[in-house]
Motif scaffolding. Structure first.
Motif, PDB file in Angstrom:
ATOM      1  N   LEU A   1       0.853 -12.249  20.420  1.00 43.24           N
ATOM      2  CA  LEU A   1       0.493 -11.980  19.027  1.00 43.24           C
ATOM      3  C   LEU A   1       1.003 -10.621  18.574  1.00 43.24           C
ATOM      4  CD1 LEU A   1      -1.188 -13.056  16.572  1.00 43.24           C
ATOM      5  CD2 LEU A   1      -3.050 -11.645  17.459  1.00 43.24           C
ATOM      6  N   ARG A   2       0.876  -9.608  19.430  1.00 44.61           N
ATOM      7  CA  ARG A   2       1.248  -8.246  19.045  1.00 44.61           C
ATOM      8  C   ARG A   2       2.740  -7.966  19.130  1.00 44.61           C
ATOM      9  NH1 ARG A   2      -3.119  -7.843  16.609  1.00 44.61           N
ATOM     10  NH2 ARG A   2      -4.949  -6.905  17.575  1.00 44.61           N
ATOM     11  N   THR A   3       3.478  -8.641  20.044  1.00 45.69           N
ATOM     12  CA  THR A   3       4.856  -8.209  20.300  1.00 45.69           C
ATOM     13  C   THR A   3       5.941  -9.240  20.037  1.00 45.69           C
ATOM     14  OG1 THR A   3       4.761  -8.845  22.642  1.00 45.69           O
ATOM     15  CG2 THR A   3       4.047  -6.597  22.082  1.00 45.69           C
ATOM     16  N   ASP A   4       5.598 -10.514  19.947  1.00 47.94           N
ATOM     17  CA  ASP A   4       6.628 -11.540  19.792  1.00 47.94           C
ATOM     18  C   ASP A   4       7.136 -11.579  18.350  1.00 47.94           C
ATOM     19  OD1 ASP A   4       7.626 -14.479  19.313  1.00 47.94           O
ATOM     20  OD2 ASP A   4       7.549 -14.229  21.497  1.00 47.94           O
ATOM     21  N   GLY A   5       8.438 -11.723  18.212  1.00 46.16           N
ATOM     22  CA  GLY A   5       9.049 -11.781  16.880  1.00 46.16           C
ATOM     23  C   GLY A   5       8.622 -12.986  16.062  1.00 46.16           C
ATOM     24  N   THR A   6       8.100 -14.029  16.721  1.00 51.10           N
ATOM     25  CA  THR A   6       7.654 -15.219  15.989  1.00 51.10           C
ATOM     26  C   THR A   6       6.164 -15.178  15.659  1.00 51.10           C
ATOM     27  OG1 THR A   6       7.190 -16.478  18.009  1.00 51.10           O
ATOM     28  CG2 THR A   6       9.432 -16.617  17.105  1.00 51.10           C
ATOM     29  N   SER A   7       5.490 -14.090  16.027  1.00 48.87           N
ATOM     30  CA  SER A   7       4.063 -13.964  15.740  1.00 48.87           C
ATOM     31  C   SER A   7       3.852 -13.942  14.230  1.00 48.87           C
ATOM     32  CB  SER A   7       3.511 -12.685  16.353  1.00 48.87           C
ATOM     33  OG  SER A   7       2.190 -12.467  15.930  1.00 48.87           O
ATOM     34  N   PRO A   8       2.920 -14.738  13.736  1.00 47.00           N
ATOM     35  CA  PRO A   8       2.702 -14.795  12.287  1.00 47.00           C
ATOM     36  C   PRO A   8       1.949 -13.600  11.711  1.00 47.00           C
ATOM     37  CG  PRO A   8       1.197 -16.262  13.395  1.00 47.00           C
ATOM     38  CD  PRO A   8       2.112 -15.714  14.451  1.00 47.00           C
ATOM     39  N   ASP A   9       1.173 -12.884  12.548  1.00 49.98           N
ATOM     40  CA  ASP A   9       0.375 -11.768  12.041  1.00 49.98           C
ATOM     41  C   ASP A   9       0.076 -10.805  13.189  1.00 49.98           C
ATOM     42  OD1 ASP A   9      -1.318  -9.972  10.839  1.00 49.98           O
ATOM     43  OD2 ASP A   9      -2.794 -11.463  10.195  1.00 49.98           O
TER      44      ASP A   9
ATOM     45  N   MET B   1      -3.425  -9.002  13.209  1.00 47.45           N
ATOM     46  CA  MET B   1      -4.675  -9.753  13.167  1.00 47.45           C
ATOM     47  C   MET B   1      -5.700  -9.124  14.111  1.00 47.45           C
ATOM     48  SD  MET B   1      -5.395 -13.692  14.287  1.00 47.45           S
ATOM     49  CE  MET B   1      -4.521 -14.367  12.886  1.00 47.45           C
ATOM     50  N   PRO B   2      -6.936  -8.946  13.659  1.00 46.00           N
ATOM     51  CA  PRO B   2      -7.978  -8.457  14.562  1.00 46.00           C
ATOM     52  C   PRO B   2      -8.250  -9.485  15.664  1.00 46.00           C
ATOM     53  CG  PRO B   2      -8.689  -8.297  12.273  1.00 46.00           C
ATOM     54  CD  PRO B   2      -7.427  -9.088  12.287  1.00 46.00           C
ATOM     55  N   VAL B   3      -8.372  -8.991  16.902  1.00 41.78           N
ATOM     56  CA  VAL B   3      -8.629  -9.862  18.050  1.00 41.78           C
ATOM     57  C   VAL B   3      -9.819  -9.313  18.820  1.00 41.78           C
ATOM     58  CG1 VAL B   3      -7.721 -10.792  20.209  1.00 41.78           C
ATOM     59  CG2 VAL B   3      -6.196 -10.499  18.244  1.00 41.78           C
TER      60      VAL B   3
ATOM     61  N   LYS C   1      -3.075  -3.624  25.638  1.00 42.48           N
ATOM     62  CA  LYS C   1      -2.276  -4.719  25.056  1.00 42.48           C
ATOM     63  C   LYS C   1      -2.545  -4.881  23.560  1.00 42.48           C
ATOM     64  CE  LYS C   1       0.044  -6.340  28.556  1.00 42.48           C
ATOM     65  NZ  LYS C   1       1.497  -6.321  28.589  1.00 42.48           N
ATOM     66  N   GLY C   2      -3.524  -4.146  23.034  1.00 39.52           N
ATOM     67  CA  GLY C   2      -3.755  -4.165  21.595  1.00 39.52           C
ATOM     68  C   GLY C   2      -4.966  -4.935  21.129  1.00 39.52           C
ATOM     69  N   VAL C   3      -5.969  -5.120  21.993  1.00 39.87           N
ATOM     70  CA  VAL C   3      -7.179  -5.797  21.547  1.00 39.87           C
ATOM     71  C   VAL C   3      -7.900  -4.902  20.541  1.00 39.87           C
ATOM     72  CG1 VAL C   3      -8.862  -4.967  23.261  1.00 39.87           C
ATOM     73  CG2 VAL C   3      -9.051  -7.276  22.371  1.00 39.87           C
ATOM     74  N   THR C   4      -8.537  -5.521  19.571  1.00 43.00           N
ATOM     75  CA  THR C   4      -9.256  -4.760  18.558  1.00 43.00           C
ATOM     76  C   THR C   4     -10.658  -4.416  19.040  1.00 43.00           C
ATOM     77  OG1 THR C   4      -8.045  -6.108  16.952  1.00 43.00           O
ATOM     78  CG2 THR C   4      -9.750  -4.657  16.090  1.00 43.00           C
ATOM     79  N   GLU C   5     -11.344  -5.399  19.619  1.00 39.99           N
ATOM     80  CA  GLU C   5     -12.691  -5.195  20.159  1.00 39.99           C
ATOM     81  C   GLU C   5     -12.838  -5.990  21.446  1.00 39.99           C
ATOM     82  OE1 GLU C   5     -15.248  -3.258  19.382  1.00 39.99           O
ATOM     83  OE2 GLU C   5     -14.322  -2.407  17.608  1.00 39.99           O
TER      84      GLU C   5
END
Length: 165
Positions: free
Chosen positions: A76-84, A87-89, A107-111
């Motif tokens: 979700l955070r790094t792929d070029g095809t990720s739509p958002d 996004m909070p995770v 890795k970029g988790v929000t909570e």
């Protein structure tokens, strides 16, 4: 928490291989006033759902197949095809040891919310990601919410560089 959030327009994706856990999280969200909650049981279905769009928050378990929840977060955070990418995770998992928390953060988790959890614990994480979103940081090796939660006074030379606009 003093914040009162209207969850009726927030769209959630729950990713957990355990059917009962999916239902429990969905029931809590519905109790909080959510109307748009989708559940999937593996990471590939989660990616397909995310690509179809329409989600504001993802709640995922760490232990998924064929990709782990951490790999799903990384996608979700790094792929070029990720739509958002922003996004909070919320990582909702029984893997609550410090190494899992730190790896999720990196890795970029929000909570992060450890199982077993309470409805109040879930509510607090939701308020955090919706009412008090953190700025996102993009540096070599990391894209995600700012990992610093406290604003402490700093004395010394500021070595951070910003790009001119």
């Amino acid at each position: 928490m003093s914040e009162k959030i209207d969850f009726s327009h927030v769209r959630f994706l729950i990713v957990d291989s355990n059917k009962l856990m999916c239902q429990l999280v969905k029931d809590i969200l519905m109790m909080l006033g959510c109307h748009q909650v989708n559940t999937v049981r593996d990471s590939e279905k989660a990616i397909a759902a995310l690509r179809s769009g329409g989600y504001d928050v993802m709640i995922t378990e760490w232990n998924l197949k064929p990709r782990s929840g951490l790999e799903l977060l990384d996608w979700l955070r790094t792929d070029g095809t990720s739509p958002d990418r922003m996004m909070p995770v919320i990582m909702l998992t029984a893997n609550s040891e410090m190494e899992y928390v730190m790896e999720s953060r990196d890795k970029g988790v929000t909570e992060f919310l450890a199982k077993p959890f309470t409805a109040d614990g879930m509510y607090r994480r939701l308020v955090s990601v919706i009412a008090r979103p953190r700025d996102f940081v993009s540096v070599p090796g990391y894209f995600g919410p700012d990992r610093r939660r406290q604003q402490l006074p700093f004395e010394g030379v500021d070595r951070r560089q910003t790009k001119p606009e």
